[in-house]
Each structure stands twice: as C-alpha cells, then as structure tokens.
Write an enzyme that holds these catalytic residues in place. Structure first.
Site, PDB file in Angstrom:
ATOM      1  N   ALA A 251      56.629  41.818 -18.121  1.00 44.96           N
ATOM      2  CA  ALA A 251      57.585  42.276 -19.484  1.00 44.96           C
ATOM      3  C   ALA A 251      57.295  42.387 -20.930  1.00 44.96           C
ATOM      4  CB  ALA A 251      58.753  41.367 -18.898  1.00 44.96           C
TER       5      ALA A 251
ATOM      6  N   LYS B 180      49.379  41.721  -3.220  1.00 52.47           N
ATOM      7  CA  LYS B 180      48.657  40.830  -4.660  1.00 52.47           C
ATOM      8  C   LYS B 180      49.014  39.066  -5.178  1.00 52.47           C
ATOM      9  CE  LYS B 180      51.286  41.433  -8.404  1.00 52.47           C
ATOM     10  NZ  LYS B 180      52.279  41.002  -9.211  1.00 52.47           N
TER      11      LYS B 180
END
Length: 310
Positions: free
Chosen positions: A125, A175
């Site tokens: 982010a 993942k």
C-alpha cells in the site's frame, strides 16, 4: 466515478492512486479526524477523494471492495443487496475460514447480478500511495474487461488483464501462507537457503491446489501468484512475513494487524485434505498459527517426509 469500500492501508492507497485522474469516493466505517489515514501514516488524502461513512452515498457503478477476507462475508450479509447489479472488484487475498469460499464466490452468492473482478498482485500500500511503479493483475470473466483495465490503470499503476478469475484470486490467497512459512524460517534462524526452499516448494503447493480447483498453471506463474509470492516472502513490509518471523522467533505479534495467511492456511489445509492433495507447508503453517505444534516439531515433521522426485 469509482467507489472504494474500506479505508485501510490498501483501500486508501488505491484511492490516492486513482484520484489522480478522477473523483474517488472512499468509504470508512469510522472517519479519521483529518485527511491522514491511520493505516498510511504521512499520506494525506487529496481533495479529489470524497471521504464518507455513508455507504449509500459512497456507492457508484464501479465499486472496489478493499476489505479483509475474513470480514467480507459479514459485510456482504448486511449490504449485498445494495451492491448487486454493479461492477464489484475484490482486493481481498484469502479464503473465508467459516465457509471455505473464495472472495469472488462469496460476492457472487450475495450479488448474483453483479459483474465481478479481482485486483491482485505484488504490491504494498505504501508504494502505491507514494506513486511508485506497481504492476497488478485485473481478473474478470467478462469479455469487456479491457475497458475496465484502461479505466483503472494509471501511469505508475499498470494493470495486466486475465479471464482466469479463479487462478488470480487463489494466487493472492495462497502466497500469504507461504510467506508466513518463509518468515518462520528467518525468525527461527534457519537462513536464506531454507527460505528459498520453502518458497519454491510452497509455490509447487500453490499451483497444485489451484489447478485442482480449476485455475490455470500459467496464471499462478504470473503477477498474481509467483510475483506476489516473491514480494511477500522476502520483504519486511509484508505483514504475513513479519507474522511468520515472530512465530519462528517465539515472539508476540501485534493482534491488531490483519494477517490474511493465518486463517487462510487453516482453510487451505482443510480443503486440501478433503481433496486428497498433499499440502505439507500449508498444514505446518496452520498448525503453528493455531498453536498445535512448535516450530521444532513442525520442521522435524517436514524433514521426515519421504524423499521423492521434484
């Protein structure tokens, strides 16, 4: 106008990136006192972002759902009817523990008339909010996804498209499990060679389960699978990696930080067992996250597995 539901770090970062070319509405459950978002310290929301806690006012034709995987189902229970019929773009990377469903499967169940997509891939982010170059995957079964791809792309935010929705969202979810395992290896002092082995064998697990669930192997080898795995299993910015590192070092971890891979590991372990698919790394992460095994016991169990062809 694009709407973003969820003003956490990723939702806020996407709002900043997209607002460079259009007005964006960002919905927050609780409004901050100013224009600086708590999850993105130092980032000030530009005036082209309309910040609101009024969900009805926040909704537009295109809605990005930037909610944690374990919170998505509850939100849809309350607001699915209001979202139905729109273009809904999921960003959650996980599998719902209570139902075993993927985010887009949950969305489809609550919003049967919606056009559903997933935005996923290797990204932090903070990097997106700062305008650093980032490439993501936009997955949608709709043949007109190219128009959506162009609408959401920005000079520093490059989107690649695919129609393999299942593969893209499973890559993003699985993942995180491997990233926790990689963190455990580093936290326990096993070194980079052990981490490399876990990443490689973990990727094999990811692909094996995803293909069995209907994904294409080449999707897992792209940004949404291998690309995201490389990022989250090697960087201290990754919450899943830091959580695994804390587990490996027998240290406390901040419970207020969302770690998608901990719950996803439990869901994946259960799904894999039902489908008779060997997932030893996911099983190990699930056991560690639930406190059912120690790091020493888990490593010993992995090392005792039969030798086989790669």
């Amino acid at each position: 106008m694009t709407s973003i539901i969820g003003a956490g770090a990723f939702g806020s970062a996407l709002a900043v990136a997209l607002s460079s070319a259009e007005t964006v509405t960002l919905w927050a459950r609780r409004l901050p006192e100013g224009r600086e978002m708590p999850r993105l310290p130092g980032v000030i929301l530009p005036d082209s972002i309309i910040l609101t806690d009024d969900l009805d006012a926040a909704l537009s034709d295109t809605v990005i759902l930037a909610l944690p995987a374990q919170a998505l189902g509850g939100f849809l229970d309350q607001h699915g009817a209001a979202l139905d019929g729109r273009t809904l773009i999921n960003t959650a990377k996980g599998i719902d523990l209570s139902s075993g469903k993927s985010p887009t499967t949950l969305i489809a169940a609550h919003c049967p008339n919606a056009r559903i997509a997933t935005l996923t891939g290797p990204s932090f982010a903070a990097d997106i909010a700062r305008g650093l170059p980032t490439a993501l995957t936009l997955a949608c079964a709709d043949s007109d996804v190219e128009a959506l791809q162009h609408a959401l792309s920005r000079p520093a935010l490059r989107l690649y498209r695919t129609d393999d929705l299942r593969g893209a969202e499973l890559g993003g979810a699985l993942k995180n499990v491997v990233a926790i395992a990689a963190g455990v290896a580093i936290g326990a002092g096993f070194g980079d060679s052990a981490r490399a082995a876990l990443i490689t064998r973990g990727f094999a697990e990811m692909t094996r389960l995803a293909v069995d669930l209907g994904a294409r192997a080449e999707t897992l080898a792209g940004l949404s699978g291998l690309g995201d795995l490389v990022l989250t299993a090697t960087s201290e910015q990754s919450r899943n990696f830091r959580y695994g590192k804390a587990l490996g070092a027998a240290q406390e971890f901040d419970g207020s930080i969302t770690v998608e891979g901990a719950k996803t590991a439990q869901a994946v372990s259960r799904i894999a067992a039902e489908r008779h698919i060997p997932m030893p790394i996911a099983d190990a992460v699930a056991a560690l996250a639930q406190g059912r095994a120690s790091v020493a016991e888990t490593v010993l169990e992995l090392l005792r597995r039969p030798l086989k062809e790669e």
